[in-house]
Design a protein around this motif. Structure first.
Motif, PDB file in Angstrom:
ATOM      1  N   VAL A   1      -9.467   2.956   2.671  1.00 42.26           N
ATOM      2  CA  VAL A   1      -8.374   3.890   2.352  1.00 42.26           C
ATOM      3  C   VAL A   1      -7.529   3.289   1.227  1.00 42.26           C
ATOM      4  O   VAL A   1      -7.150   2.118   1.296  1.00 42.26           O
ATOM      5  CB  VAL A   1      -7.466   4.136   3.588  1.00 42.26           C
TER       6      VAL A   1
ATOM      7  N   LYS B   1      -4.203  14.124   1.155  1.00 40.54           N
ATOM      8  CA  LYS B   1      -5.291  13.158   1.363  1.00 40.54           C
ATOM      9  C   LYS B   1      -6.576  13.748   0.806  1.00 40.54           C
ATOM     10  O   LYS B   1      -6.843  14.936   1.014  1.00 40.54           O
ATOM     11  CB  LYS B   1      -5.526  12.998   2.868  1.00 40.54           C
TER      12      LYS B   1
ATOM     13  N   LYS C   1      -4.024   3.930  -0.758  1.00 46.54           N
ATOM     14  CA  LYS C   1      -2.776   4.707  -0.747  1.00 46.54           C
ATOM     15  C   LYS C   1      -2.143   4.687  -2.129  1.00 46.54           C
ATOM     16  O   LYS C   1      -2.052   3.621  -2.747  1.00 46.54           O
ATOM     17  CB  LYS C   1      -1.797   4.068   0.254  1.00 46.54           C
TER      18      LYS C   1
ATOM     19  N   GLU D   1      -5.286   8.490  -0.501  1.00 45.17           N
ATOM     20  CA  GLU D   1      -4.125   9.072   0.172  1.00 45.17           C
ATOM     21  C   GLU D   1      -2.910   9.070  -0.749  1.00 45.17           C
ATOM     22  O   GLU D   1      -2.347   8.015  -1.023  1.00 45.17           O
ATOM     23  CB  GLU D   1      -3.852   8.271   1.454  1.00 45.17           C
TER      24      GLU D   1
ATOM     25  N   ILE E   1     -11.104   7.315   1.587  1.00 37.36           N
ATOM     26  CA  ILE E   1      -9.958   8.240   1.576  1.00 37.36           C
ATOM     27  C   ILE E   1      -8.963   7.824   0.489  1.00 37.36           C
ATOM     28  O   ILE E   1      -8.571   6.654   0.414  1.00 37.36           O
ATOM     29  CB  ILE E   1      -9.251   8.262   2.948  1.00 37.36           C
TER      30      ILE E   1
END
Ligand code: SF4
Length: 327
Positions: A230, A274, A232, A269, A267
């Motif tokens: 992930v 998302k 961010k 985000e 992912i």
């Protein structure tokens, strides 16, 4: 691969090769807001991971206390005068035999089955059945001993104390589970785990000699034996995932696949949205080609703008020092 490049550099290169080149020459200080937001996420994820470990310990402790209390209570009853007539031992012996037969059945199934997960389940069942058989055999032996009222009372009190303690621990475990559920919802589904927190400074750097890249994804989720990196992104949420961010995420997928295991997607985000990006061969080869181009520019000692998008230049943090800017 002899040259290892950072995934962060690859992301800058994918945005604009000149932006990457200028970033190598300027001493840019990251935005304090960005650092603060990342630190907060890192602290929260670390807190979740610690609480999950604590919950496992609580649960084990509750189980051990409840089992010990039950055992003490049963043994205490055996020693109570008039409760354990000698004939009972035949009943216990019959139970013990049944239990052993049960173990033998699971042993047979475990030998026959080839699916690893089922084999492990059967082996667990054998262990539990054997423990049950040992327990019943112990009761049979103890029931042959003469009654002892004081010892019986002592065991019953002990069992009571342990069961009260088990309940207190259980209550704390439930509170912890509730707290964890709320905290985890922000990052992962309740059944998933956080396998790695790259946001934290002390996290080990992931490196691949095969692909010639290194870096730290913000965090990695473990879901049913698969891993999901992930990334961010703080600040403006774009209308769709940016190409440079996709490149960065796919490079992380490559690193995670090598260091952890199977990866199907990653992912991206943003603050308000998302995006789930499939880890496929096309994107992987895009990352590999970009890295090769970057190495070529590095060796030539020069890089240039490779686009005609004014919007990119307008949003570029190196616009003020860029000799090729479009806006
Ligand atoms: S201002 Fe434009 S050309 Fe210059 S580095 Fe940024 S994106 Fe590239």
């Amino acid at each position: 691969m002899d040259k290892i490049v950072s995934v962060g550099d690859l992301e800058k290169y994918a945005y604009c090769p000149l932006s990457w080149w200028l970033s190598k020459q300027e001493k840019k200080i990251d935005s304090p807001d960005g650092i603060k937001a990342h630190d907060e996420v890192g602290d929260e994820l670390e807190d979740i991971r610690k609480k999950e470990v604590k919950k496992v310990y609580y649960n084990r402790f509750v189980l051990a206390l409840a089992a010990a209390a039950s055992l003490a209570a049963v043994i205490g009853l055996i020693f109570l005068p008039g409760v354990a007539p000698k004939e009972n031992k035949y009943v216990f012996l019959a139970f013990s035999m049944l239990w052993l037969l049960n173990s033998a059945f699971f042993l047979y199934k475990a030998e026959k089955i080839s699916v690893v997960i089922l084999k492990l389940r059967y082996e667990k069942a054998i262990l539990l059945s054997s423990m049950g058989a040992i327990l019943i055999a112990l009761i049979v032996i103890l029931s042959a001993l003469p009654p002892n009222e004081d010892f019986s009372k002592f065991l019953e009190i002990l069992a009571l104390i342990w069961i009260v303690l088990a309940n207190i621990m259980f209550y704390r475990s439930i509170n912890l589970s509730e707290e964890l559920l709320i905290k985890k919802m922000k990052y992962v589904a309740s059944g998933d785990n956080i396998a790695y927190i790259g946001i934290r400074k002390e996290a080990p750097l992931l490196e691949s000699a095969r692909y010639g890249i290194r870096g730290k994804p913000d965090y990695i989720i473990e879901k049913d034996g698969e891993y999901i990196p992930v990334e961010k992104k703080t600040g403006r949420t774009p209308k769709g995932p940016l190409f440079s961010h996709i490149v960065q995420l796919i490079a992380y997928c490559m690193l995670v696949e090598e260091s952890f295991g199977k990866v199907e997607y990653g992912i991206l985000e943003y603050d308000e949205k998302k995006y789930f990006i499939n880890y496929d061969e096309n994107l992987k080869s895009t990352v590999i080609k970009l890295r090769e181009k970057m190495i070529e520019d590095m060796e030539r000692g020069v890089a240039h703008r490779n686009h005609y998008k004014k919007g990119k230049c307008l949003n570029c943090s190196r616009r003020d020092i860029c000799p090729e800017r479009l806006a």
